[in-house]
Write an enzyme that holds these catalytic residues in place. Structure first.
Site: not given
Ligand code: GRF
Length: 196
Positions: A91, A94, A108, A110
């Site tokens: 989160m 970068l 990545n 998303h």
């Molecule tokens: C997922 O929905 C991912 O796509 C988003 O954040 C969430 C992360 O979930 N960017 P986790 O930490 O993999 O359980």
């Protein structure tokens, strides 16, 4: 030669876990380090339990100095000599300084059908827009946020009366199928787009 994978995680790490659990047998890659900006990340605790190396680089002491944070990340990463980076719920944005040397080797996931809904709150935005389908995307990372060539997408329906949480859970199930499938192909040199 086996591809060495670093996975970046901030939260629960369910995608990280799906990736790690798939990297066995004839998979061309193996996880070499789990990296987090958050020492309390469930992903870090799980990785330690699996005996996988972990690195925590807390972003907070760096304040607005993203370059210094990324320098510290880079130094932590270098110890493990990865070939591929998978962002999995990492989160922190970068910057180009970190991303550019990794272009073509950083993935990545998303939770939207990119190019729709870059950024946050994707599930609520899809419902509010009246969309009938939604999903997730694995893409190569470029310096633009949630941009870059798409390696794969999985689609789910949006049901009448869906809530953002219910939709997020439906999408997350597909994330756990899509990301390992894309990484498996990518690590063996296949960058053709995968649609689930
Ligand atoms: C997922 O929905 C991912 O796509 C988003 O954040 C969430 C992360 O979930 N960017 P986790 O930490 O993999 O359980």
């Amino acid at each position: 030669m086996t591809q060495r994978v670093a996975i970046f995680v901030s939260g629960g790490g369910s995608n990280m876990r799906a990736l790690v659990e798939d990297m066995t047998g004839d998979h061309a890659a193996r996880p070499v380090v789990i990296v987090s900006n958050n020492e309390n990340s469930g992903g870090i605790a799980w990785a330690k339990g699996q005996g996988i190396a972990t690195e925590v680089v807390d972003h907070r002491p760096y304040g607005e100095d993203r370059a210094a944070f990324e320098h510290a990340l880079d130094a932590a990463l270098a110890k493990h000599a990865p070939d591929i980076i998978c962002l999995a719920g990492f989160m922190r944005v970068l910057t180009a300084g970190f991303v550019s040397p990794w272009q073509g080797r950083m993935l990545n996931i998303h939770p939207s059908l990119l190019p729709k809904y870059r950024g946050l709150h994707t599930h609520r935005r899809a419902i509010e827009a009246g969309d009938t389908s939604h999903g997730c995307t694995v893409h190569l990372v470029t310096p633009e946020l949630d941009d870059g060539p798409v390696l794969g997408q999985a689609t789910v329906p949006i049901l009448p009366d869906d809530t953002p949480d219910a939709l997020a859970a439906r999408v997350l199930e597909q994330e756990h199928r899509l990301y390992p499938a894309v990484l498996r192909r990518f690590a063996s040199g296949n960058t053709n787009r995968l649609d689930l």
